[in-house]
Design an enzyme around this catalytic site. Structure first.
Site, short mmCIF file in Angstrom:
data_model
loop_
_atom_site.label_atom_id
_atom_site.label_comp_id
_atom_site.label_asym_id
_atom_site.label_seq_id
_atom_site.Cartn_x
_atom_site.Cartn_y
_atom_site.Cartn_z
N HIS A 1 26.00 0.12 35.85
CA HIS A 1 27.45 -0.04 35.77
C HIS A 1 27.74 -1.34 34.98
O HIS A 1 28.76 -1.25 34.27
CB HIS A 1 27.82 -0.26 37.15
CG HIS A 1 29.38 -0.27 37.51
ND1 HIS A 1 30.13 0.83 37.80
CD2 HIS A 1 30.32 -1.38 37.28
CE1 HIS A 1 31.42 0.42 37.91
NE2 HIS A 1 31.53 -0.88 37.54
N GLU A 2 27.23 -2.35 35.41
CA GLU A 2 27.84 -3.84 34.79
C GLU A 2 27.08 -3.68 33.12
O GLU A 2 27.82 -4.39 32.31
CB GLU A 2 26.58 -4.89 35.48
CG GLU A 2 27.30 -5.04 36.86
CD GLU A 2 28.84 -5.03 37.04
OE1 GLU A 2 29.77 -5.74 36.08
OE2 GLU A 2 29.42 -4.63 37.79
N HIS B 1 29.81 -1.90 31.38
CA HIS B 1 31.08 -2.71 31.10
C HIS B 1 31.06 -3.52 29.85
O HIS B 1 31.95 -3.92 29.38
CB HIS B 1 31.22 -3.79 32.25
CG HIS B 1 32.04 -3.12 33.27
ND1 HIS B 1 33.29 -2.40 33.24
CD2 HIS B 1 31.84 -3.27 34.69
CE1 HIS B 1 33.49 -1.98 34.51
NE2 HIS B 1 32.99 -2.41 35.18
N GLU C 1 36.61 0.89 34.75
CA GLU C 1 35.83 1.39 35.89
C GLU C 1 35.31 2.80 36.07
O GLU C 1 34.17 3.05 36.39
CB GLU C 1 36.63 0.97 37.38
CG GLU C 1 37.07 -0.44 37.35
CD GLU C 1 35.59 -1.66 37.23
OE1 GLU C 1 34.56 -1.04 37.29
OE2 GLU C 1 36.21 -2.73 37.01
N TYR D 1 37.43 4.38 40.74
CA TYR D 1 36.16 4.18 39.99
C TYR D 1 35.71 5.59 39.99
O TYR D 1 35.06 6.14 39.07
CB TYR D 1 35.26 3.49 40.97
CG TYR D 1 35.06 1.90 40.86
CD1 TYR D 1 34.33 0.89 40.38
CD2 TYR D 1 36.46 1.26 41.26
CE1 TYR D 1 34.56 -0.15 40.38
CE2 TYR D 1 36.95 0.04 41.32
CZ TYR D 1 35.79 -0.87 40.77
OH TYR D 1 36.14 -2.25 40.67
#
Length: 457
Positions: free
Chosen positions: A304-305, A308, A327, A380
């Site tokens: 996820h990070e 980003h 998100e 999300y």
């Protein structure tokens, strides 16, 4: 809505200067400032960990977008001791969470100018709907989480995602501490008992994605291009190596799906404290000690990070109401990583998410969720299912081609939902208006999406 600083109606610095003090973002109207565009921040910070005292000098290069007899910066909790414009002292006043500045003579429309602010104090996070956000304290160090309103807790700035600038950040601390900041480490110089770490961030970056982390960490690096590095408590080094060991492969897969990684390097910090969720920053992600368990229990968050860096950091929302573009994409990247790494297919994850959404209140439009719901789980999950519905409508070839064009066309820029929906429509002969209206603009959860007959795999 946050009661941050003065409202546009009450702010005397706006008199005769429409837009010169307060942004027009409907979600956070007291953050961000009109009348100018920052192009570069040059920050020199001296921090004493024990007493928690910060001395700072911020040199801000900006261009006026209208004639300015007054303007403001977002600044909270610290005291400005001297302000100059182009080297000349000017009048300034702090009211609420704004630093109001009055040039000695009006700045012309289109004129470039440099603001220097010297300041000091004990930084503290800013209270908000989402908890306390900004410069905060570890038992032995510092953690900075600036999204969405925390940047003014440690430097004066134009705090809005549409205001992207380059950075130089120098941090001086006692030598036993390691400093990690957004950007590339340019130099590290020690004198007596103090070390100064200097970082450069060359890509345009919004203030909420700028971060400084200070602690007693061990350094770790991955043999990748671009370079991947980490700062981790020594006691967690072995489980970290296992839990984050597939991050290089993750980078390869995401580049294949999303296009080239948009920055010079990628860093991870694991702080010696538990965090509810990881913290996003430009070219840097911050995890808690609870995210390292030796069994890859938080690998979806690692994905996820990293995602980003494309969706949220390189491509940054023009206004906060478009947050699903950050998100929803990062959440969908979790499912894509699962799919290519031997886990459940994205379709399985999407069905699980849809069932979860069906049991939650049907009262949120993720295309415009409102201030209090910026980080609602439904933004999300439903954002990710929206992308899965689009993938099933377009087929895999067109869907991933769309993602690569999306990240390329808007690289290091600001984006809106309308930008994405218009680009998506150019990648299919089937009309998408109803799909986006149902998934983004209606609070009622649509039926689970099915593949369009004839769409490719």
């Amino acid at each position: 809505m946050l009661n941050v600083g003065m409202s546009a109606k009450a702010d005397p610095a706006r008199a005769g200067q429409p837009g010169a003090s307060t942004s027009l973002d409907a979600y956070l109207p007291d953050h961000g400032n009109g009348g100018y565009q920052v192009t570069h921040y040059d920050l020199d910070l001296v921090y004493r960990v024990g007493p928690g005292r910060l001395e700072g000098r911020a040199r801000i290069t900006a261009v006026a977008t209208q004639a300015l007899s007054r303007f403001s910066l977002d600044f909270s909790g610290l005291r400005s001791t001297k302000v100059t414009i182009n080297g000349k002292p000017v009048r300034h006043a702090q009211r609420g969470r704004k630093l109001h500045i009055t040039p000695n003579r009006s700045l012309p429309d289109g004129g470039r100018f440099t603001i220097e602010v010297r300041y000091m104090g004990s930084p503290a996070p800013i209270p908000s709907h989402w908890g306390e956000i900004g410069w905060d304290y570890l038992d032995d160090g510092v953690i900075v989480a600036s999204q969405p309103i925390g940047a003014p807790s440690w430097f004066p700035c134009n705090d809005h995602p549409s205001s992207k600038a380059t950075y130089r950040i120098a941090v001086s601390v006692a030598s036993p501490y390691l400093v990690v900041a957004t950007g590339v480490l340019e130099s590290k110089q020690s004198a007596a008992s103090t070390t100064t770490w200097e970082f450069r961030l060359s890509q345009p970056t919004p203030t909420y994605l700028v971060s400084v982390q200070i602690g007693r960490y061990a350094e770790y690096s991955f043999a990748t291009v671009p370079m991947m590095h980490a700062a981790v408590p020594a006691r967690l080094a072995v489980p970290f190596e296992h839990d984050f060991g597939r991050q290089p492969r993750m980078l390869v897969e995401f580049e294949r799906m999303f296009g080239p990684y948009p920055f010079e390097q990628y860093g991870v910090v694991v702080v010696d404290a538990e965090l509810d969720a990881p913290i996003e920053a430009q070219s840097l992600s911050i995890f808690g000690s609870n995210h390292v368990d030796g069994v890859r229990g938080s690998e979806r968050l690692v994905a996820h990070e990293l995602a980003h860096q494309w969706f949220g950091n390189s491509l940054t929302v023009a206004e906060w109401r478009h947050i699903w573009l950050n998100e929803g994409f990062a959440n969908y990247a979790e499912w894509l990583w699962s799919e290519v790494s031997g886990g459940a297919a994205a379709d399985v994850h999407a069905m699980r998410a849809w069932r979860q959404l069906s049991e939650l209140p049907q009262d949120l439009r993720i295309g415009d969720p409102g201030t209090r719901h910026l980080f609602d789980d439904r933004v999300y999950l439903r954002g990710a299912v929206t992308l899965h519905a689009l993938r099933l409508r377009l087929g895999d070839d067109a869907f991933f081609a769309l993602l690569r064009v999306w990240t390329s066309a808007h690289r290091h820029g600001n984006v809106t939902t309308a930008d994405f929906t218009a680009l998506a429509q150019r990648h299919t002969p089937w009309p998408l208006t109803e799909l986006f209206a149902n998934w983004l603009n209606s609070p009622i959860l649509p039926a689970f999406p099915r593949r369009t007959p004839g769409a490719d795999r």
